[in-house]
Design a protein around this motif. Structure first.
Motif, mmCIF file in Angstrom:
data_model
loop_
_atom_site.group_PDB
_atom_site.id
_atom_site.type_symbol
_atom_site.label_atom_id
_atom_site.label_comp_id
_atom_site.label_asym_id
_atom_site.label_seq_id
_atom_site.Cartn_x
_atom_site.Cartn_y
_atom_site.Cartn_z
ATOM 1 N N ASP A 69 0.697 -2.891 3.158
ATOM 2 C CA ASP A 69 1.795 -2.121 3.134
ATOM 3 C C ASP A 69 2.919 -3.271 2.498
ATOM 4 O O ASP A 69 4.379 -2.839 2.711
ATOM 5 C CB ASP A 69 2.263 -1.688 4.513
ATOM 6 C CG ASP A 69 3.325 -0.656 4.456
ATOM 7 O OD1 ASP A 69 3.336 0.399 3.461
ATOM 8 O OD2 ASP A 69 4.191 -0.712 5.499
ATOM 9 N N HIS A 109 1.020 0.958 -1.317
ATOM 10 C CA HIS A 109 1.624 1.846 -2.048
ATOM 11 C C HIS A 109 3.077 1.640 -2.537
ATOM 12 O O HIS A 109 3.544 2.659 -3.055
ATOM 13 C CB HIS A 109 1.513 3.345 -1.112
ATOM 14 C CG HIS A 109 2.397 3.411 -0.066
ATOM 15 N ND1 HIS A 109 3.191 4.403 0.278
ATOM 16 C CD2 HIS A 109 2.845 2.423 0.879
ATOM 17 C CE1 HIS A 109 3.906 4.245 1.435
ATOM 18 N NE2 HIS A 109 3.846 2.989 1.789
ATOM 19 N N HIS A 110 3.545 0.529 -2.752
ATOM 20 C CA HIS A 110 4.808 0.211 -3.245
ATOM 21 C C HIS A 110 4.774 -0.122 -4.668
ATOM 22 O O HIS A 110 3.615 -0.430 -5.246
ATOM 23 C CB HIS A 110 5.446 -1.217 -2.536
ATOM 24 C CG HIS A 110 5.790 -0.719 -1.074
ATOM 25 N ND1 HIS A 110 4.991 -1.038 -0.065
ATOM 26 C CD2 HIS A 110 6.914 -0.154 -0.594
ATOM 27 C CE1 HIS A 110 5.491 -0.688 0.939
ATOM 28 N NE2 HIS A 110 6.938 -0.189 0.821
HETATM 29 MN MN MN Z 1 4.267 2.378 3.869
#
Ligand code: MN
Ligand code: 5GP
Length: 340
Positions: A94, A120-121
């Protein structure tokens, strides 16, 4: 997850491994949920795991299965550092870059373990032997579900895993409201519910534990709301004194910025929170449609995140930060007016 990444991870898992799993600083529901979910999964595959967070996290997450075993680096630095030194593999979840973990950054940079990233960045850094990055995903917790699937181990989905992953998906999608919520997100959620994640109970545990002080603080925040209709922008400020007067605890301001974004016609919202201890103003940005707060946070506030949710910081005073913000905005008038 692509075939190549899957193959690399499968090879790493050929024998039982000592695995450390790390989330980002100021961990949220997705950071905690994805790390704990992954931890239960890897334990079920015969590995030994330790979950480490850079610093403490909100009380509304402290009921999650496995939460009592989390090591907080800031509080137990020696224990955490020893575990990291001893690890065969370090999973980072994350977050997209090692500067998102505060004081832990140097410890991880010195480590000789093999890194695996699940995140997911936008703009993932390149430090892992296996990088599973997908900016279209609703949450890292959803990605952990797909990771289990890619490993051919979806039958290992236990109630503990399901509760953690459901919590991460639910919190990162604003309860399945944000545009990152795909049909697949709902399918994954359904499978998690079938595996024992009770949606109503999880919702209550996360959202119905407000302290009276937090509700009063929300009142202050709403009172401080400033709306700039021509720029389709709304923002909230919180001074350190306002926080202190309401016995501020970590997580109390979570979600406040969404009230600014919920005003009709607003496509860009921000909350500026004074933090005297760190001598910064912490900023959260939210947007609608294609106005990229990831770009805005990167360009002006040494931050980043996603297109519609990002954060950053300023080392100026709160007043100076606000006046600068107001002076920057007109440059974006076109984008803000035509966001769609
Ligand atoms: Mn997140
Ligand atoms: P929040 O506003 O809820 O703290 O964060 C929104 C999103 O932006 C999250 O995905 C979070 O990881 C990211 N984010 C928040 N603060 C920062 C920051 O200072 N730097 C970067 N790169 N990302 C951030």
């Amino acid at each position: 997850m692509n075939k190549e990444t899957t193959q690399i991870v499968k090879e790493l898992f050929a024998s039982p491994q000592k695995i450390v799993i790390v989330g980002h600083k100021n961990p949220d529901g997705d950071a905690i949920g994805s790390c704990l979910g992954l931890s239960f999964f890897l334990e079920s595959m015969g590995h030994s795991t330790t979950v480490i967070m850079p610093n403490d996290f909100p009380d509304f997450l402290k009921w999650l299965p496995g939460v009592d075993d989390i090591i907080i680096h800031e509080r137990e630095t020696n224990k955490s550092t020893a575990q990291i030194k001893d690890a065969d593999i370090i999973f980072t979840l994350d977050f997209n870059s090692l500067d998102r973990i505060g004081e832990m950054q140097s410890v991880l940079e010195e480590s000789t373990s093999k890194f695996v990233m699940i995140d997911h960045h936008q703009q993932p850094a390149d430090y892992a032997v296996a990088t599973y990055s997908n900016v279209k995903m609703s949450s890292t917790s959803e990605m952990v579900f797909h990771f289990m699937d890619a490993m051919g181990q979806s039958e290992k989905l236990s109630k503990e895993i399901a509760i953690n992953l459901y919590t991460g998906i639910m919190t990162d999608t604003g309860s399945f409201r944000f545009s990152s919520t795909s049909p697949t997100t709902h399918r994954v959620a359904a499978k998690l519910i079938e595996a024992g994640a009770e949606s109503a109970v999880i919702n209550q545990n996360i959202y119905d534990t407000n302290s009276p002080e937090r509700m009063k603080l929300l009142g202050v925040a709403l009172n401080n709301l400033v709306i700039l209709p021509e720029l389709h922008t709304a923002y909230i400020t919180m001074t350190q004194k306002e926080l202190d007067d309401h016995n501020f605890k970590k997580g109390d301001t979570e979600g406040f910025v969404n009230y600014a974004l919920s005003v009709k016609g607003i496509v860009f919202a921000a909350i500026f929170i004074e933090n005297k201890q760190e001598s910064i103003v912490k900023i959260s940005f939210r947007s609608k449609d294609d106005f990229s707060v990831n770009d805005f946070a990167r360009n002006h506030y040494s931050g980043g995140g996603h297109i519609n949710a990002a954060g950053g910081k300023s080392s100026q005073s709160l007043n100076k930060t606000i006046s600068e913000f107001i002076s920057i905005l007109p440059r974006y008038k076109n984008e803000l007016t035509h966001a769609s």
